[in-house]
Design a protein around this motif. Structure first.
Motif, PDB file in Angstrom:
ATOM      1  N   THR A   2      -1.109  -1.152   2.266  1.00  0.00           N
ATOM      2  CA  THR A   2      -1.853  -2.332   1.842  1.00  0.00           C
ATOM      3  C   THR A   2      -1.068  -3.622   2.089  1.00  0.00           C
ATOM      4  O   THR A   2       0.153  -3.630   2.070  1.00  0.00           O
ATOM      5  N   GLU A   3      -1.784  -4.709   2.310  1.00  0.00           N
ATOM      6  CA  GLU A   3      -1.173  -6.015   2.574  1.00  0.00           C
ATOM      7  C   GLU A   3      -0.873  -6.764   1.283  1.00  0.00           C
ATOM      8  O   GLU A   3      -0.336  -7.855   1.323  1.00  0.00           O
ATOM      9  N   LYS A   4      -1.191  -6.200   0.131  1.00  0.00           N
ATOM     10  CA  LYS A   4      -1.009  -6.935  -1.118  1.00  0.00           C
ATOM     11  C   LYS A   4       0.430  -6.919  -1.632  1.00  0.00           C
ATOM     12  O   LYS A   4       0.752  -7.609  -2.576  1.00  0.00           O
ATOM     13  N   PHE A   5       1.317  -6.167  -0.997  1.00  0.00           N
ATOM     14  CA  PHE A   5       2.714  -6.117  -1.422  1.00  0.00           C
ATOM     15  C   PHE A   5       3.574  -6.903  -0.450  1.00  0.00           C
ATOM     16  O   PHE A   5       3.376  -6.831   0.762  1.00  0.00           O
ATOM     17  N   GLN A   6       4.545  -7.641  -1.005  1.00  0.00           N
ATOM     18  CA  GLN A   6       5.439  -8.455  -0.184  1.00  0.00           C
ATOM     19  C   GLN A   6       6.887  -8.239  -0.618  1.00  0.00           C
ATOM     20  O   GLN A   6       7.150  -8.005  -1.800  1.00  0.00           O
ATOM     21  N   VAL A   7       7.794  -8.373   0.344  1.00  0.00           N
ATOM     22  CA  VAL A   7       9.220  -8.271   0.042  1.00  0.00           C
ATOM     23  C   VAL A   7       9.577  -9.367  -0.964  1.00  0.00           C
ATOM     24  O   VAL A   7       9.142 -10.511  -0.837  1.00  0.00           O
ATOM     25  N   GLY A   8      10.330  -8.996  -1.996  1.00  0.00           N
ATOM     26  CA  GLY A   8      10.742  -9.938  -3.034  1.00  0.00           C
ATOM     27  C   GLY A   8       9.834  -9.925  -4.251  1.00  0.00           C
ATOM     28  O   GLY A   8      10.195 -10.435  -5.310  1.00  0.00           O
ATOM     29  N   GLN A   9       8.673  -9.339  -4.105  1.00  0.00           N
ATOM     30  CA  GLN A   9       7.706  -9.275  -5.200  1.00  0.00           C
ATOM     31  C   GLN A   9       8.207  -8.334  -6.294  1.00  0.00           C
ATOM     32  O   GLN A   9       8.780  -7.286  -6.013  1.00  0.00           O
ATOM     33  N   ILE A  10       7.975  -8.709  -7.551  1.00  0.00           N
ATOM     34  CA  ILE A  10       8.319  -7.847  -8.684  1.00  0.00           C
ATOM     35  C   ILE A  10       7.012  -7.404  -9.327  1.00  0.00           C
ATOM     36  O   ILE A  10       6.183  -8.237  -9.700  1.00  0.00           O
ATOM     37  N   ILE A  11       6.858  -6.079  -9.405  1.00  0.00           N
ATOM     38  CA  ILE A  11       5.619  -5.517  -9.968  1.00  0.00           C
ATOM     39  C   ILE A  11       5.957  -4.339 -10.877  1.00  0.00           C
ATOM     40  O   ILE A  11       7.074  -3.825 -10.857  1.00  0.00           O
ATOM     41  N   GLU A  12       4.954  -3.911 -11.627  1.00  0.00           N
ATOM     42  CA  GLU A  12       5.140  -2.748 -12.485  1.00  0.00           C
ATOM     43  C   GLU A  12       4.572  -1.527 -11.781  1.00  0.00           C
ATOM     44  O   GLU A  12       3.519  -1.583 -11.147  1.00  0.00           O
ATOM     45  N   GLY A  13       5.302  -0.424 -11.901  1.00  0.00           N
ATOM     46  CA  GLY A  13       4.860   0.833 -11.325  1.00  0.00           C
ATOM     47  C   GLY A  13       5.142   1.975 -12.276  1.00  0.00           C
ATOM     48  O   GLY A  13       5.682   1.776 -13.363  1.00  0.00           O
ATOM     49  N   THR A  14       4.776   3.174 -11.836  1.00  0.00           N
ATOM     50  CA  THR A  14       4.972   4.370 -12.658  1.00  0.00           C
ATOM     51  C   THR A  14       5.790   5.385 -11.880  1.00  0.00           C
ATOM     52  O   THR A  14       5.484   5.676 -10.714  1.00  0.00           O
ATOM     53  N   ILE A  15       6.818   5.936 -12.519  1.00  0.00           N
ATOM     54  CA  ILE A  15       7.639   6.967 -11.891  1.00  0.00           C
ATOM     55  C   ILE A  15       6.768   8.205 -11.682  1.00  0.00           C
ATOM     56  O   ILE A  15       6.185   8.733 -12.628  1.00  0.00           O
ATOM     57  N   THR A  16       6.704   8.668 -10.423  1.00  0.00           N
ATOM     58  CA  THR A  16       5.890   9.853 -10.112  1.00  0.00           C
ATOM     59  C   THR A  16       6.733  11.059  -9.717  1.00  0.00           C
ATOM     60  O   THR A  16       6.231  12.176  -9.671  1.00  0.00           O
ATOM     61  N   LYS A  59       9.528  -1.858 -14.034  1.00  0.00           N
ATOM     62  CA  LYS A  59       9.380  -3.037 -13.178  1.00  0.00           C
ATOM     63  C   LYS A  59      10.281  -2.801 -11.978  1.00  0.00           C
ATOM     64  O   LYS A  59      11.426  -2.370 -12.128  1.00  0.00           O
ATOM     65  N   VAL A  60       9.750  -3.078 -10.795  1.00  0.00           N
ATOM     66  CA  VAL A  60      10.518  -2.898  -9.568  1.00  0.00           C
ATOM     67  C   VAL A  60      10.379  -4.131  -8.680  1.00  0.00           C
ATOM     68  O   VAL A  60       9.384  -4.837  -8.731  1.00  0.00           O
ATOM     69  N   LYS A  61      11.428  -4.366  -7.906  1.00  0.00           N
ATOM     70  CA  LYS A  61      11.410  -5.435  -6.910  1.00  0.00           C
ATOM     71  C   LYS A  61      11.300  -4.779  -5.545  1.00  0.00           C
ATOM     72  O   LYS A  61      12.002  -3.801  -5.264  1.00  0.00           O
ATOM     73  N   ILE A  62      10.442  -5.295  -4.707  1.00  0.00           N
ATOM     74  CA  ILE A  62      10.276  -4.743  -3.357  1.00  0.00           C
ATOM     75  C   ILE A  62      11.402  -5.285  -2.475  1.00  0.00           C
ATOM     76  O   ILE A  62      11.532  -6.492  -2.290  1.00  0.00           O
ATOM     77  N   LEU A  63      12.227  -4.374  -1.967  1.00  0.00           N
ATOM     78  CA  LEU A  63      13.362  -4.744  -1.122  1.00  0.00           C
ATOM     79  C   LEU A  63      12.975  -4.816   0.346  1.00  0.00           C
ATOM     80  O   LEU A  63      13.424  -5.708   1.066  1.00  0.00           O
ATOM     81  N   SER A  64      12.177  -3.848   0.803  1.00  0.00           N
ATOM     82  CA  SER A  64      11.757  -3.844   2.205  1.00  0.00           C
ATOM     83  C   SER A  64      10.468  -3.043   2.350  1.00  0.00           C
ATOM     84  O   SER A  64      10.180  -2.155   1.540  1.00  0.00           O
TER      85      SER A  64
END
Length: 129
Positions: A2-16, A59-64
């Motif tokens: 998906t195009e909705k994620f960008q490097v540097g963005q901080i979002i909440e996710g779930t450990i799977t 909460k995670v930060k997108i690195l790449s």
């Protein structure tokens, strides 16, 4: 991917999923990324299971984002403020430098000679009064 994620963005996710090398995090219903073990905490972490488990919200930060391979690298520690360093106490005094015995003996001989010379001078002055 998906195009909705960008490097540097901080979002909440779930450990799977949790493996020795890292944790898989669902960012939405169709997108998943990986947090390498070195990006879980600011401190050294020997066992990833000590920090996260399946189902944890993080909460995670997108690195790449590698669109060709369909991989997203994430960091939990970069999504958090760094821990405050404890206030440093007064610096420990440096140990005194050891003087070699020969130097010490020479210093003592000179000290004793100077002391004797001073005492002789004082005695002469007192006797000349």
């Amino acid at each position: 991917m998906t195009e909705k994620f960008q490097v540097g963005q901080i979002i909440e996710g779930t450990i799977t999923g949790v493996k020795q090398f890292g944790a898989f995090v669902a960012l939405d219903e169709t997108t998943q990324g990986l947090v390498h073990i070195s990006h879980i905490t600011h401190e050294f972490l020997a066992n990833i299971a000590d920090a996260v488990k399946v189902g944890d919200k993080v909460k995670v930060k997108i690195l790449s984002i590698d669109k060709e391979k369909g991989k997203i690298s994430l960091s939990i520690k970069n999504a958090l403020p760094p821990p405050q360093k404890p206030q440093q106490s007064k610096p420990k005094p440096k140990p005194k430098k050891e003087v070699p015995i020969e130097d010490f003996e020479n210093l003592m001989k000179n000290f004793l000679k100077d002391s004797t010379d001073r005492q002789t001078d004082i005695n002469k002055r007192l006797n000349n009064r």
